[in-house]
Write a protein that holds these residues in place. Structure first.
Motif, mmCIF file in Angstrom:
data_model
loop_
_atom_site.group_PDB
_atom_site.id
_atom_site.type_symbol
_atom_site.label_atom_id
_atom_site.label_comp_id
_atom_site.label_asym_id
_atom_site.label_seq_id
_atom_site.Cartn_x
_atom_site.Cartn_y
_atom_site.Cartn_z
ATOM 1 N N ALA A 82 -0.899 58.090 -3.607
ATOM 2 C CA ALA A 82 -0.649 56.644 -3.703
ATOM 3 C C ALA A 82 0.852 56.369 -3.659
ATOM 4 C CB ALA A 82 -1.255 56.110 -4.995
ATOM 5 N N ASN A 83 1.195 55.210 -3.108
ATOM 6 C CA ASN A 83 2.615 54.882 -2.966
ATOM 7 C C ASN A 83 3.252 54.435 -4.275
ATOM 8 O OD1 ASN A 83 3.162 55.462 -0.277
ATOM 9 N ND2 ASN A 83 2.139 53.590 0.403
ATOM 10 N N SER A 84 2.515 53.649 -5.050
ATOM 11 C CA SER A 84 3.128 53.087 -6.261
ATOM 12 C C SER A 84 2.377 53.550 -7.501
ATOM 13 C CB SER A 84 3.110 51.558 -6.183
ATOM 14 O OG SER A 84 1.776 51.107 -6.234
ATOM 15 N N VAL A 85 2.973 53.276 -8.660
ATOM 16 C CA VAL A 85 2.379 53.694 -9.936
ATOM 17 C C VAL A 85 1.024 53.035 -10.135
ATOM 18 C CG1 VAL A 85 2.673 53.596 -12.433
ATOM 19 C CG2 VAL A 85 4.618 54.162 -10.975
ATOM 20 N N ILE A 86 0.959 51.724 -9.869
ATOM 21 C CA ILE A 86 -0.308 51.015 -10.096
ATOM 22 C C ILE A 86 -1.393 51.556 -9.174
ATOM 23 C CG2 ILE A 86 0.302 49.097 -8.533
ATOM 24 C CD1 ILE A 86 -1.678 48.666 -11.766
ATOM 25 N N SER A 104 -5.228 59.254 -5.474
ATOM 26 C CA SER A 104 -4.240 58.832 -6.488
ATOM 27 C C SER A 104 -2.952 59.652 -6.357
ATOM 28 C CB SER A 104 -4.826 58.948 -7.896
ATOM 29 O OG SER A 104 -4.805 60.282 -8.328
ATOM 30 N N ALA A 122 -1.612 54.639 -8.066
ATOM 31 C CA ALA A 122 -2.010 55.951 -8.597
ATOM 32 C C ALA A 122 -2.948 55.782 -9.788
ATOM 33 C CB ALA A 122 -0.779 56.752 -9.012
ATOM 34 N N VAL A 123 -2.603 54.868 -10.691
ATOM 35 C CA VAL A 123 -3.413 54.697 -11.906
ATOM 36 C C VAL A 123 -4.786 54.133 -11.555
ATOM 37 C CG1 VAL A 123 -3.586 53.438 -14.086
ATOM 38 C CG2 VAL A 123 -1.423 54.505 -13.430
#
Lengths: 476, 173
Positions: free
Chosen positions: B61-65, B58, B67-68
């Motif tokens: 991770a490249n994007s917020v989604i 996480s 990571a979450v």
């Protein structure tokens, strides 16, 4: 012949000492005020606020009071008329000096009228986003800037920072309490009760529950809470930079923020530290009792070290390495104090009349309170001394109190002073009383438990106020 | 700057191999007849390791989604690993204890489906949907096996989990 003072005089002395300590705490906390000066704010601009120009400018110069990160900063210049009109910024922002505090904004010339400059900058040192607006006029006097819809307060970030504080206190503070206070008290009580001279091993023999699972449970909860709060605090900071709706934000690329900002890099390594804490606590919990203590001690050290993440990405990061170190000391002292208070409050609540070990538990509690009380005195002194140092180094007196910032500061000082006053009460009243009662019948600890819980609640409240303070700019 | 496709693929291969080994150990030991073994701690330990690994993923991770969702996978796997470990140590005797892992598998599948936001013409998005449904169906088969104790459900559970491992190992990037 020994002289025993009257009870009235003793109470007066306690009240005087308590008030003195509370007063000193308020003064100390008030000195902490300037520690929150490090938000980047606009010092001045050319053209400046409410300036009236004869001809349209082709560049705008913004001077901030600390370096800003240009890739994550935005400036718009729009006409003040209804509808706003197009953004007059003609190219990317550039820094014109080596200090990083001056920002050069190329502009397209616009017609006569009033213009609103909106700026939003990221401070790479402490990771905070600051924003503001001002107007200038071309051929006409400047009008007030139009109000933008939205702009909710950063409550999410505040709550996340508070949860990180609580995680530090629960994981680091309670495990350190176990190693430094509770285990030695347990050992002393076992030896006193004639359970043999084998120290802690003998103590564990006489009370199986002595290897109190509460500590591992609290440490796990604290680490898990902090792990999540670190992630969502990073995302809240990222959203302050990117803006946009939740749906837009879900797809936002956050890798540049993670790698190029201090709050991003601190999130990266603190995540692995919290995972290590969880691993160490789980291994200590499941492993053999002989290996448990070193593993839990390592977990306590790792959890407290995670506080460095806040010190290296918060306000102190805008200063020197010494400031960061002192900030870390400040945070560690607060975590040890609060975590120890929570552990003591729970420990006081555990003895009951039905428990066949109640008397021994009570003896362990009394010894723990006495040890912690002496330790807490040093922690509070370190807390205030570190705050005063930070204030002297970072402060710009006299502080102009921002309304919300001032209210949060007063709330923090009052809550912390209340906790310190209760601590003084425990140190000078409760500990001697428990010593006197040690030989007689053992009354319940309910009242002490309640006052300890009140002290822990006040300390947690002060941490909440501190979390709010770190996100507020002290100047309007 | 973003994490390269090769690095993403390597991470998926690693998790795929780990997961396949876990499935073989779990289903293989259950299928053994006439032997009594000590309870294996391999499954819960792998779940805990995978949970910690998901939290590590996480961070990168490249994007917020991304990571979450990876953090939520981490949460589900850590919780399932802890409960399963307690169950195998004899500390968790609740009737729902055996259901923890199949339900965690199904929840992970649901998160996969929530995670796949691209068009199905994109191979990576299509793979996410396939992996998500494989896990959801595996979770359902696992629940059915726990409740009914029929070997057919166990075979379905194991086959779908192995299929998921295969999809992870062949994740297109």
């Amino acid at each position: 012949m020994s002289r025993v003072g009257s009870p009235v005089r003793a109470v007066r002395g306690t009240v005087a000492r308590t008030l003195f300590v509370a007063g000193m705490a308020i003064v100390g906390m008030a000195w902490l005020a300037p520690a929150a000066w490090a938000h980047a704010s606009l010092d001045h601009a050319v053209p400046g606020p409410e300036e009236e120009l004869r001809a349209p400018p082709t560049l705008l110069l913004l001077f901030f009071d600390e370096p800003v990160s240009l890739p994550f900063s935005q400036v718009t210049v729009t006409a003040n008329a209804s509808g706003g009109g197009p953004n007059l910024v003609a190219g990317p922002l550039r820094s014109v000096g080596i200090s990083g505090i001056e920002v050069f904004v190329p502009l397209r010339p616009g017609p006569t009228g009033s213009y609103t400059v909106r700026w939003r900058v990221l401070s790479p040192a402490d990771g905070h986003v600051a924003q503001g607006a001002f107007t200038y006029g071309v051929g006409v006097p400047a009008q007030p800037p139009a109000v933008l819809p939205g702009g909710a307060p950063p409550i999410g970030d505040d709550v996340m920072r508070w949860l990180i504080f609580l995680g530090l206190a629960l994981a680091g503070g309670s495990l350190a309490f176990r190693a430094l206070v509770w285990r030695p008290a347990l050992r002393a009580a076992a030896v006193e009760a004639g359970d043999g001279g084998n120290g802690a091993d003998a103590a564990v023999d006489w009370n199986r529950e002595a290897d109190w699972p509460w500590f591992t449970g609290a440490a796990l909860v604290g680490a898990v809470v902090a792990l999540h709060a670190e992630l969502y605090a990073f995302l809240a900071s990222a959203h302050a930079v990117t803006g946009g709706s939740l749906a837009q934000f879900a797809g936002a690329q956050v890798q540049p923020l993670r790698t190029e900002t201090r709050f991003g890099s601190s999130w990266t390594w603190t995540t692995f530290v919290w995972l290590a804490v969880i691993g160490l606590v789980l291994t200590g919990w499941l492993g053999s009792p002989r290996r448990r203590e070193p593993l839990l001690a390592a977990a306590a050290a790792a959890a407290l070290a995670a506080g460095l993440g806040m010190s290296t990405s918060g306000h102190a990061a805008a200063g020197s390495a010494v400031q960061m170190g002192v900030d870390f000391l400040h945070l560690t002292a607060a975590a040890l104090w609060t975590g120890g208070l929570v552990a003591l409050a729970v420990l006081a609540a555990s003895p009951s009349g039905r428990d066949r070990h109640a008397a021994r538990r009570r003896a362990v509690f009394a010894a723990s309170l006495a040890r912690f009380s002496s330790l807490a005195l040093g922690l509070v002194v370190a807390l205030i001394a570190a705050g005063v140092y930070l204030a002297l180094v970072e402060g710009r007196w006299p502080a102009t109190l921002h309304r919300a910032w001032g209210a949060a500061l007063v709330a923090k000082a009052v809550l912390a002073a209340g906790a310190v006053a209760l601590g003084a009460y425990h140190h000078w009243r409760v500990v001697p009383r428990l010593r006197l009662q040690a030989a007689g019948p053992a009354p319940g600890l309910g009242r002490v438990g309640r006052s300890l819980a009140a002290e822990a609640t006040l300390a947690a409240g002060a941490l909440l106020a501190a979390a709010v303070l770190t996100n507020l700019a002290p100047r309007a | 700057m973003s994490i390269s496709g090769l690095e993403v693929a390597r991470a998926h291969w690693l998790f795929g191999a780990l997961f396949l080994a876990m499935v073989l150990d779990e289903v293989g030991s259950t299928l053994e007849v006439g032997t009594t073994r000590r309870p294996s701690y391999y499954l819960p330990l792998v779940l805990l390791l995978a949970g910690a690994g998901m939290w590590g993923a996480s961070v990168f991770a490249n994007s917020v989604i991304d990571a979450v969702v990876h953090s939520l996978w981490g949460d589900v796997l850590l919780a399932a690993g802890s409960l399963e470990l307690q169950r195998r140590r004899g500390r968790l005797r609740a009737w729902w204890g055996p259901l923890v892992v199949p339900i965690a598998v199904a929840v992970c599948g649901g998160l996969f489906l929530a995670h796949s936001d691209g068009p199905l013409s994109d191979p990576a998005a299509r793979w996410h949907v396939l992996m998500g449904w494989a896990l959801v169906m595996a979770g359902a088969a696992g629940v059915a096996w726990v409740r009914r104790q029929r070997q057919g459900w166990l075979m379905a559970y194991g086959t779908l989990l192995a299929a998921f491992s295969f999809l992870l190992l062949t994740f297109p990037r």
